[in-house]
Design a protein around this motif. Sequence first.
Motif, PDB file in Angstrom:
ATOM      1  N   GLU A   1      -7.320   7.677   1.240  1.00  0.00           N
ATOM      2  CA  GLU A   1      -6.461   8.752   1.048  1.00  0.00           C
ATOM      3  C   GLU A   1      -6.177   8.739  -0.557  1.00  0.00           C
ATOM      4  O   GLU A   1      -5.762   7.754  -0.917  1.00  0.00           O
TER       5      GLU A   1
ATOM      6  N   TYR B   1      -5.264   0.071   2.606  1.00  0.00           N
ATOM      7  CA  TYR B   1      -4.824  -0.843   3.304  1.00  0.00           C
ATOM      8  C   TYR B   1      -5.616  -2.233   2.983  1.00  0.00           C
ATOM      9  O   TYR B   1      -6.939  -2.025   2.914  1.00  0.00           O
TER      10      TYR B   1
ATOM     11  N   GLY C   1      -3.931   5.875  -1.351  1.00  0.00           N
ATOM     12  CA  GLY C   1      -3.511   5.436  -0.036  1.00  0.00           C
ATOM     13  C   GLY C   1      -4.336   4.387   0.462  1.00  0.00           C
ATOM     14  O   GLY C   1      -5.511   4.864   0.287  1.00  0.00           O
TER      15      GLY C   1
ATOM     16  N   TYR D   1       8.253   1.449   9.375  1.00  0.00           N
ATOM     17  CA  TYR D   1       7.186   2.267   8.546  1.00  0.00           C
ATOM     18  C   TYR D   1       7.653   3.365   8.247  1.00  0.00           C
ATOM     19  O   TYR D   1       8.419   4.229   8.744  1.00  0.00           O
TER      20      TYR D   1
ATOM     21  N   ASP E   1       4.023   0.634   2.119  1.00  0.00           N
ATOM     22  CA  ASP E   1       4.035   0.038   3.209  1.00  0.00           C
ATOM     23  C   ASP E   1       5.329  -1.049   3.417  1.00  0.00           C
ATOM     24  O   ASP E   1       5.399  -1.859   2.383  1.00  0.00           O
TER      25      ASP E   1
ATOM     26  N   ALA F   1       6.933   6.794   7.924  1.00  0.00           N
ATOM     27  CA  ALA F   1       5.966   8.073   8.637  1.00  0.00           C
ATOM     28  C   ALA F   1       5.721   9.143   7.703  1.00  0.00           C
ATOM     29  O   ALA F   1       4.704   9.667   7.832  1.00  0.00           O
ATOM     30  N   THR F   2       6.872   9.648   7.390  1.00  0.00           N
ATOM     31  CA  THR F   2       6.855  11.092   6.566  1.00  0.00           C
ATOM     32  C   THR F   2       7.869  11.071   5.318  1.00  0.00           C
ATOM     33  O   THR F   2       8.864  10.017   5.365  1.00  0.00           O
TER      34      THR F   2
ATOM     35  N   ASP G   1       1.982   4.859   1.088  1.00  0.00           N
ATOM     36  CA  ASP G   1       1.922   5.621   2.037  1.00  0.00           C
ATOM     37  C   ASP G   1       2.082   7.121   1.862  1.00  0.00           C
ATOM     38  O   ASP G   1       1.579   7.973   2.816  1.00  0.00           O
ATOM     39  N   ALA G   2       2.780   7.467   0.711  1.00  0.00           N
ATOM     40  CA  ALA G   2       3.266   8.810   0.734  1.00  0.00           C
ATOM     41  C   ALA G   2       3.926   8.799  -0.852  1.00  0.00           C
ATOM     42  O   ALA G   2       4.127   8.083  -1.426  1.00  0.00           O
TER      43      ALA G   2
ATOM     44  N   ASP H   1       0.815  -1.170  -0.055  1.00  0.00           N
ATOM     45  CA  ASP H   1       0.050   0.030  -0.015  1.00  0.00           C
ATOM     46  C   ASP H   1       1.036   1.376  -0.147  1.00  0.00           C
ATOM     47  O   ASP H   1       2.186   1.515   0.798  1.00  0.00           O
TER      48      ASP H   1
END
Length: 519
Positions: free
Chosen positions: A486, A503, A501, A206, A182, A208-209, A168-169, A166
Amino acid sequence: MLRYLTIVGAATTAAAPFLSGGAGRSEAVDGPVIGLAVGVVVVAALGFARSRAARITAVLGAVVALGLSLWLLVPDLGAGLTGPRLPVVAVGALVVATGVGAAGSWRVRPAGVVAAVVALGAAVLAPVAAEAVVVDSEPRDARDFAPPAVAERLTGRQWSWQPPGDVDALVAAGHGVVVGVDGGIVVALDGAAGDEQWRYARRGAYVATLTASKDGAAVVVGFRSRLDTRSQLLVVLDADTGVVRFEKVIPAVVAEVEAITPGTAVLALRDRDLITGYDLVTGEEKWRWASPEGCTAPYTRAVRGKTTVFTAVQCPDALRLLALDEETGAERWHHRVGLGPDDGEGSDVHLDGTPDGAAVWARLVSTRSLPGSVTRGLFDAETGALLHRPDPRRTVRTDLGPRVLLEVQDGPVAEEVEVLDPATGTTRPLDAGACRDRSADVTTATTYVRTCADNGREMTVVVQDLDGSPATSVPVRMDGSGESPESFLVAAPGAVVLARGGYGGTPSPVVGLVGGGRG
């Protein structure tokens, strides 16, 4: 002959807390690491005592120290954030335990010398071995040509890339985009073709940013551990090659409250009232800034100009927006709002900025503001020139691209949309009705792009030129079976790129709508 092992183990363990370089949980928990190192050294010293009781205590202590070091190291590796200190302590504890438990005379024998050399080598290689377990890096050679222009006029051609997990950013950087996936995976894609350029991953962590420097030359990835929630690891990568520039551990609260937003040459991080600027290439500290005596620094959202760092200062007589030079930390310019007598009420400063760092939007809110003060305005981020004072009834959106949107909203729906050119201060209306259910949007120098009508299999991309031309629609296949809370949309070199984004289920692809220059 194994007494030499005890000396080597004690020496390497004592040096471990002073190691620098890579980062991770071992850097974030200096207290336990230092305490464990001191304990191993004390155990080693007891191992040289003549007393049988002391020797027995040393053996038991060595076994306990080894167990504790392994107890810390194994989760550290599983978290994906291990650093150099803890692996060296673990090796030192193992060597001391062996040396104390089997030490004989001081007589020099070849086997003892060889064992000591092997132990020393193991201590030196331990951080490298631990990093190899955690990190999977596939960099590429540097390219000797500039990235393509940011996509403006879409050509109709599309590319698709299937992520391994997935998304994430997503951020524009280098020669295209960088995708956070992910599983602690970061992948760079070529904007014009969608091909993988480089990959960096930390197993067990993970993403995170994920942010990029204002010039797109560097990518800052914040990794979050599955096991340790007290800290995050920042890894700064070269956007062209994927090579690591430096790593740094920061407290999790700083990462969660203070957005990780690099400028062009400096990564500035705020911890309470202190801002520290780190060189974006080497990670070395370049400067520190603290609020002047008698004043406070109210919290502000992290916003960076191309070469400026923003903060606010509240003094008894004024509330000021400060722009610090990112190279030196010295004040470049400020905007002042005079304050009247103290009425016991607080003040707030709300900041936002364009992704290219050209402009900053500021609201300085106080019941004590003196009449005539400019409390809302769009400023040139480099010079402080006031570019525009929008109608207070409109929501100002600066984070979409080089053009600013001014909206009249009814809940999440935009009833009216105008686009503002910060360079000229001119506005032009856009067709808000062309995409009532937008899930993401972005501006370029000449277009406004939105994602709409997402039914799980197909998404509609609505594109409108900023010259007043009618909006056009482009269908995009986005098959995926997971939940999709998202959407991501960025205008990047070579393409406008979108992703979901989500899951669970099958991840949706990352799709690029190839474009040309402004043309």
